[in-house]
Write a protein that holds these residues in place. Structure first.
Motif, PDB file in Angstrom:
ATOM      1  N   GLU A   1       0.995  -0.840   0.550  1.00 32.38           N
ATOM      2  CA  GLU A   1      -0.241   0.380   0.462  1.00 32.38           C
ATOM      3  C   GLU A   1       1.142   1.197   0.243  1.00 32.38           C
ATOM      4  OE1 GLU A   1      -3.292  -0.139  -0.323  1.00 32.38           O
ATOM      5  OE2 GLU A   1      -2.948  -2.013  -0.067  1.00 32.38           O
ATOM      6  N   PRO A   2       0.823   2.353  -0.647  1.00 29.38           N
ATOM      7  CA  PRO A   2       1.379   3.402  -0.853  1.00 29.38           C
ATOM      8  C   PRO A   2       1.182   4.205   0.499  1.00 29.38           C
ATOM      9  CG  PRO A   2      -0.295   3.480  -2.311  1.00 29.38           C
ATOM     10  CD  PRO A   2      -0.394   1.981  -2.066  1.00 29.38           C
ATOM     11  N   ARG A   3      -0.044   3.720   1.426  1.00 32.54           N
ATOM     12  CA  ARG A   3       0.338   4.708   2.946  1.00 32.54           C
ATOM     13  C   ARG A   3       1.450   4.143   3.737  1.00 32.54           C
ATOM     14  NH1 ARG A   3      -1.931   4.083   7.644  1.00 32.54           N
ATOM     15  NH2 ARG A   3      -3.123   5.751   8.523  1.00 32.54           N
ATOM     16  N   GLU A   4       1.714   2.638   3.561  1.00 39.10           N
ATOM     17  CA  GLU A   4       2.714   2.168   3.904  1.00 39.10           C
ATOM     18  C   GLU A   4       3.987   2.995   3.752  1.00 39.10           C
ATOM     19  OE1 GLU A   4       2.117  -2.759   5.146  1.00 39.10           O
ATOM     20  OE2 GLU A   4       0.853  -2.323   3.251  1.00 39.10           O
ATOM     21  N   LEU A   5       3.737   2.848   2.718  1.00 38.31           N
ATOM     22  CA  LEU A   5       5.444   3.807   2.297  1.00 38.31           C
ATOM     23  C   LEU A   5       5.301   5.060   2.406  1.00 38.31           C
ATOM     24  CD1 LEU A   5       7.560   4.041   0.396  1.00 38.31           C
ATOM     25  CD2 LEU A   5       6.661   4.761  -0.997  1.00 38.31           C
ATOM     26  N   LEU A   6       4.555   6.164   2.657  1.00 35.40           N
ATOM     27  CA  LEU A   6       4.502   6.653   3.469  1.00 35.40           C
ATOM     28  C   LEU A   6       4.422   7.414   4.274  1.00 35.40           C
ATOM     29  CD1 LEU A   6       4.069   9.727   2.904  1.00 35.40           C
ATOM     30  CD2 LEU A   6       1.639   9.783   4.227  1.00 35.40           C
TER      31      LEU A   6
ATOM     32  N   HIS B   1       6.028   4.558   5.654  1.00 31.52           N
ATOM     33  CA  HIS B   1       7.892   4.084   5.819  1.00 31.52           C
ATOM     34  C   HIS B   1       8.818   5.261   5.694  1.00 31.52           C
ATOM     35  CE1 HIS B   1      11.814   2.168   4.508  1.00 31.52           C
ATOM     36  NE2 HIS B   1      11.932   3.181   3.410  1.00 31.52           N
ATOM     37  N   GLU B   2       8.952   6.487   4.852  1.00 29.78           N
ATOM     38  CA  GLU B   2       9.203   7.790   4.695  1.00 29.78           C
ATOM     39  C   GLU B   2       9.405   8.255   5.703  1.00 29.78           C
ATOM     40  OE1 GLU B   2      10.819   6.857   1.550  1.00 29.78           O
ATOM     41  OE2 GLU B   2       9.634   7.604   0.307  1.00 29.78           O
ATOM     42  N   LEU B   3       7.954   8.741   6.255  1.00 29.51           N
ATOM     43  CA  LEU B   3       8.165   9.540   8.051  1.00 29.51           C
ATOM     44  C   LEU B   3       9.498   8.836   8.634  1.00 29.51           C
ATOM     45  CD1 LEU B   3       4.407   9.740   7.676  1.00 29.51           C
ATOM     46  CD2 LEU B   3       5.551  11.497   8.311  1.00 29.51           C
ATOM     47  N   ARG B   4       9.620   7.596   8.967  1.00 32.00           N
ATOM     48  CA  ARG B   4       9.982   7.055   9.914  1.00 32.00           C
ATOM     49  C   ARG B   4      11.593   7.536   9.321  1.00 32.00           C
ATOM     50  NH1 ARG B   4       6.886   1.360  10.195  1.00 32.00           N
ATOM     51  NH2 ARG B   4       5.272   2.434  12.331  1.00 32.00           N
TER      52      ARG B   4
ATOM     53  N   GLN C   1       6.109  14.464  14.156  1.00 31.97           N
ATOM     54  CA  GLN C   1       5.220  13.852  15.400  1.00 31.97           C
ATOM     55  C   GLN C   1       4.052  14.042  15.023  1.00 31.97           C
ATOM     56  OE1 GLN C   1       7.755  15.813  18.701  1.00 31.97           O
ATOM     57  NE2 GLN C   1       9.223  13.183  18.622  1.00 31.97           N
ATOM     58  N   GLN C   2       3.382  15.035  14.486  1.00 28.74           N
ATOM     59  CA  GLN C   2       2.163  15.836  14.429  1.00 28.74           C
ATOM     60  C   GLN C   2       1.501  14.711  13.432  1.00 28.74           C
ATOM     61  OE1 GLN C   2       0.619  19.448  14.186  1.00 28.74           O
ATOM     62  NE2 GLN C   2       1.633  20.060  15.189  1.00 28.74           N
ATOM     63  N   ALA C   3       2.275  14.501  12.109  1.00 27.74           N
ATOM     64  CA  ALA C   3       2.295  13.732  11.151  1.00 27.74           C
ATOM     65  C   ALA C   3       1.741  12.231  11.274  1.00 27.74           C
ATOM     66  CB  ALA C   3       2.813  13.586  10.187  1.00 27.74           C
ATOM     67  N   PHE C   4       1.965  12.200  11.590  1.00 28.65           N
ATOM     68  CA  PHE C   4       2.609  10.655  12.454  1.00 28.65           C
ATOM     69  C   PHE C   4       1.251  10.230  13.062  1.00 28.65           C
ATOM     70  CE2 PHE C   4       6.892   9.734  11.838  1.00 28.65           C
ATOM     71  CZ  PHE C   4       6.823   8.715  11.291  1.00 28.65           C
TER      72      PHE C   4
ATOM     73  N   ALA D   1      -1.673  12.491  13.089  1.00 31.83           N
ATOM     74  CA  ALA D   1      -3.070  11.972  11.413  1.00 31.83           C
ATOM     75  C   ALA D   1      -2.972  10.939  11.602  1.00 31.83           C
ATOM     76  CB  ALA D   1      -2.487  13.147  10.553  1.00 31.83           C
ATOM     77  N   LEU D   2      -1.493  10.568  11.068  1.00 25.44           N
ATOM     78  CA  LEU D   2      -1.996   9.142  10.383  1.00 25.44           C
ATOM     79  C   LEU D   2      -2.649   7.543  11.572  1.00 25.44           C
ATOM     80  CD1 LEU D   2       0.676   9.096   7.620  1.00 25.44           C
ATOM     81  CD2 LEU D   2      -1.697   9.318   6.963  1.00 25.44           C
ATOM     82  N   GLY D   3      -2.554   7.961  12.648  1.00 26.06           N
ATOM     83  CA  GLY D   3      -2.630   7.190  13.923  1.00 26.06           C
ATOM     84  C   GLY D   3      -1.425   6.524  13.680  1.00 26.06           C
ATOM     85  N   GLU D   4      -0.532   6.192  13.538  1.00 27.97           N
ATOM     86  CA  GLU D   4       0.781   5.789  13.709  1.00 27.97           C
ATOM     87  C   GLU D   4       1.591   6.406  14.654  1.00 27.97           C
ATOM     88  OE1 GLU D   4       1.249   2.392  11.837  1.00 27.97           O
ATOM     89  OE2 GLU D   4      -0.690   3.869  10.012  1.00 27.97           O
ATOM     90  N   THR D   5       2.614   5.582  15.104  1.00 33.94           N
ATOM     91  CA  THR D   5       3.648   5.254  16.320  1.00 33.94           C
ATOM     92  C   THR D   5       3.989   6.877  16.138  1.00 33.94           C
ATOM     93  OG1 THR D   5       2.735   4.153  17.738  1.00 33.94           O
ATOM     94  CG2 THR D   5       4.461   4.452  18.428  1.00 33.94           C
ATOM     95  N   ALA D   6       4.926   7.541  16.547  1.00 36.01           N
ATOM     96  CA  ALA D   6       5.701   7.970  15.750  1.00 36.01           C
ATOM     97  C   ALA D   6       6.985   7.392  16.517  1.00 36.01           C
ATOM     98  CB  ALA D   6       6.340  10.084  16.421  1.00 36.01           C
ATOM     99  N   ARG D   7       7.905   7.177  15.274  1.00 36.23           N
ATOM    100  CA  ARG D   7       8.759   6.391  15.444  1.00 36.23           C
ATOM    101  C   ARG D   7      10.809   6.624  14.632  1.00 36.23           C
ATOM    102  NH1 ARG D   7       9.624   1.428  13.812  1.00 36.23           N
ATOM    103  NH2 ARG D   7       7.851   0.117  13.274  1.00 36.23           N
TER     104      ARG D   7
END
Ligand SMILES: [Fe+2]
Ligand SMILES: [Fe+2]
Length: 165
Positions: free
Chosen positions: A3-8, A10-13, A57-60, A62-68
């Motif tokens: 999924e492209p969302r998973e890529l996003l 990944h890129e955020l991390r 951190q805010q972008a994580f 917004a996506l409901g993901e842990t910021a790491r």
């Protein structure tokens, strides 16, 4: 990964790791730079880098993901080159300033490429909060690169290839 969302994510991390690393490295550049304008630019970008981390951190969130973060060998490579240069070359202050402009420019190009791709991904996913946060970071990186280029011109290093002007 399908999924492209998973890529996003990944890129955020990747970029979160990079920004945190830069938060550690920029104080060294402030110390090492001799030209006062260059030093002030690095100081200012250190403050912006802290904002970039908050935006990520805010972008994580917004996506409901842990910021790491996740190790980013690209940025590690650029910072290793910097450390090795400083250790090995005993450069004069003038030459060290020129080196730091080049090292800083490499980092900004890396970040610009990363954020440009992430903004595009966020747009394709309709993630409006992420689009705004990542665009803010992207614009700071572009401005930082422009300042480094201005410093390079001021310190006499602009070397456009013949025919490129
Ligand atoms: Fe940044
Ligand atoms: Fe940057």
């Amino acid at each position: 990964m399908a999924e492209p969302r998973e890529l996003l994510v990944h890129e955020l991390r990747d970029i979160l790791y990079a920004e945190k690393k830069l938060e550690q490295v920029l104080p060294k550049l402030v110390e090492e730079a001799t030209d006062s304008g260059l030093r002030a630019g690095f100081e200012e970008h250190l403050e912006e880098t802290r904002e970039h981390i908050e935006n990520l951190q805010q972008a994580f969130e917004a996506l409901g993901e842990t910021a790491r973060g996740q190790t980013c060998p690209g940025i590690d490579g650029i910072t290793t080159e910097h450390e090795e240069f400083v250790e090995k070359h005993n450069a004069t202050p003038e030459v060290l300033d020129l080196f730091l402009i080049g090292a800083g420019s490499r980092v900004e190009h890396y970040e610009i490429a990363a954020y440009t791709g992430m903004v595009r991904l966020a747009e394709s996913l309709g993630e409006d909060v992420c689009i705004d946060l990542l665009t803010e970071n992207l614009e700071d990186e572009r401005a930082a690169l422009a300042k480094l280029e201005a410093a390079a011109r001021r310190l006499g290093t602009a070397r456009a290839p013949a025919g490129a002007r």
